[in-house]
Scaffold this active site. Structure first.
Site, short mmCIF file in Angstrom:
data_model
loop_
_atom_site.label_atom_id
_atom_site.label_comp_id
_atom_site.label_asym_id
_atom_site.label_seq_id
_atom_site.Cartn_x
_atom_site.Cartn_y
_atom_site.Cartn_z
N LYS A 112 0.82 -1.22 0.00
CA LYS A 112 0.00 0.00 0.00
C LYS A 112 0.85 1.27 0.00
CE LYS A 112 -4.19 -2.08 1.75
NZ LYS A 112 -3.74 -3.49 1.94
C1 LIG Z 1 -4.35 -4.59 1.32
C2 LIG Z 1 -3.59 -5.86 1.22
C3 LIG Z 1 -3.95 -6.89 0.34
C4 LIG Z 1 -5.19 -6.82 -0.53
O1 LIG Z 1 -5.04 -5.89 -1.57
P1 LIG Z 1 -6.33 -5.39 -2.40
O2 LIG Z 1 -5.87 -4.25 -3.23
O3 LIG Z 1 -7.32 -4.97 -1.34
O4 LIG Z 1 -6.80 -6.55 -3.21
C5 LIG Z 1 -3.16 -8.02 0.27
N1 LIG Z 1 -2.06 -8.15 1.06
C6 LIG Z 1 -1.68 -7.19 1.93
C7 LIG Z 1 -0.48 -7.41 2.76
C8 LIG Z 1 -2.41 -6.01 2.03
O5 LIG Z 1 -2.03 -5.06 2.92
#
Ligand SMILES: *Cc1c(COP(=O)(O)O)cnc(C)c1O
Length: 458
Positions: A112
């Protein structure tokens, strides 16, 4: 570049307006009116660039006239300089035809950061231009909160209030938020659940007077700029493995569908991607959809991969809009049914089309542990309980028409208990977070009462 809403009733906006708006007025999600398209030659010219330079090349297709490319370069430079690996998104080989892209070298150890570091810079730039300020309120059960805090800390134009359920996030996750002492960052520990936190955020947005007074804004994953920033690493990985002259597959551990949606968009822009593979945990609403054509909510189950424990994938709406060839009425019908009945279905022809776009596989916690152990034994790599679902999905798909790149979403040190249980290894935090457990924390404890929260926001 013009942006339209999936629901068809919100004004057409430019990139700057769409970024600052987040959600569209009609409840829909913004996306480009026309997908940018890159020729094979243009893609070939992107080879060999460093990550921030590539980010500018890709992002300017989305920013249009809103930002000069020299300014965009400054913002991208700032966004990615805090990453703790010179390659920003290094790629490793796990097996014959199987690769692993590490998207967890940013400040909070999860993918993120790629979007939120950039979004923080964009907000700051646009708000300064407007001579304006905004207040971001958000709720988190873990990863998003710390990534958002790191993205906007120290920015003059932004005030951030992040709600988390007191005692219900892991110590590492809480400390990644509460040890940030910049004066524009406010952590609120709410005596309630994550759902309580989220309802309070919603209530604040639904109060027009409060919303206006504070220029409330959101940085959740429905913000278009986050998706745009994520498109970059799909190009990055494919170029590294020989695109545009060789096709690749991607396998992505998926929750809200934001990450893999960016891969789908890269493909629309001309990047040669054969298969886009969704990996889900027990919360398998997406996997069921791609098998049956029915999307049905069934409640959330806690798993070893908590950042994928979702009830509904908010970004799926953007894909659905494409699947319906951009027919607003069809999309609205589904969204109304989902809201009213907790489910909707698509016809067989449309399902066939969806199955050409994506494959999907689901894995239970036991398989997650087994797979962490198997990979550790066969390659020495320690993979976190989210990314490992990507590896398992790639193996289940077993498509050898092209190399498969697993999108690694979190550093294993972020989930030490799951790793310890699987392979008996204590994994230390990376050096830059070494003092996390001894640093001073700053947070405000608040009752589960939206009026009390509003009073703190001001
Ligand atoms: C947010 C997150 C996901 C999921 O990603 P999306 O974009 O919501 O599909 C998967 N793994 C981790 C470690 C995350 O922080």
């Amino acid at each position: 570049m013009e942006y339209i809403s999936t629901r068809g009733e919100a004004p057409v906006l430019d990139f700057k307006q769409a970024t600052l708006a987040g959600l569209a007025e009609d409840g829909g999600l913004y996306l480009p009116k026309v997908w940018p398209s890159l020729s094979t030659d243009n893609i070939r010219k992107l080879r060999g660039m460093d990550y921030p330079t590539l980010a500018v090349e890709i992002m300017q297709h989305f920013t249009g006239d809103c930002i000069q490319s020299s300014t965009l370069a400054t913002l991208a430079g700032r966004a990615y300089r805090g990453f703790h690996h010179d390659a920003v998104a290094p790629i490793k080989q796990l097996d014959n035809n199987l690769f692993f892209m590490e998207l967890f070298h940013g400040p909070t150890l999860a993918f993120k950061d790629f979007a939120l570091q950039f979004l923080g810079q964009l907000f700051d730039h646009f708000l300064r231009q407007n001579n304006a300020r905004c207040t971001i309120v958000g709720a988190t059960s873990g990863d998003t909160g710390s990534a958002a805090i790191e993205g906007v800390r120290g920015l003059d134009a932004v005030e951030l209030f992040m709600l988390h359920p007191a005692g219900r996030v892991s110590e590492v996750q809480r400390r990644q938020m509460t040890t940030i002492t910049d004066k524009n960052i406010h952590n609120l520990a709410v005596a309630g659940t994550f759902d309580d936190c989220q309802s309070m955020v919603k209530a604040m947005f639904n109060d027009p007077v409060f919303r206006k007074k504070h220029s409330l804004s959101a940085v959740n994953s429905i913000n278009w700029a986050r998706i745009a920033a994520q498109v970059v690493y799909y190009f990055w990985a494919a170029l590294s493995l020989g695109a545009p002259d060789r096709a690749v597959n991607f396998s992505v551990p998926t929750g809200n569908f934001g990450n893999i949606l960016a891969g789908y968009i890269a493909k629309k822009m001309g990047l040669p991607i054969n298969r886009l593979i969704i990996g889900s945990n027990r919360n398998d609403i997406l996997t069921r959809f791609f098998q049956t054509g029915c999307m049905e909510q069934t409640g959330v189950h806690p798993t070893l991969s908590p950042s994928m424990d979702i009830q509904i994938s908010s970004n799926f709406e953007r894909y659905l809009f494409e699947l319906f060839s951009r027919n607003h009425e069809e999309l609205n019908r589904c969204m109304i049914e989902l809201n009213r009945d907790g489910k909707f279905s698509i016809d067989t022809t449309t399902l066939n089309k969806a199955q050409q776009d994506f494959s999907a596989h689901r894995f239970c916690d036991e398989k997650i542990s087994d797979e962490i152990r198997r990979i550790y034994q066969s390659s020495g790599e320690i993979i976190d309980p989210h990314s490992v679902i990507g590896v398992a999905a790639a193996n289940a798909e077993n498509d050898n028409t092209a190399p498969t790149i697993v999108v690694g979403t979190a550093h294993p040190a972020k989930f030490p208990d799951a790793v310890k249980n699987a392979i008996g290894v204590n994994i230390p935090l990376p050096a830059h977070l070494g003092d996390l457990l001894t640093k001073k924390e700053k947070m405000t404890t608040v009752e589960n009462d939206v009026e009390k929260v509003k009073a703190i926001v001001g």
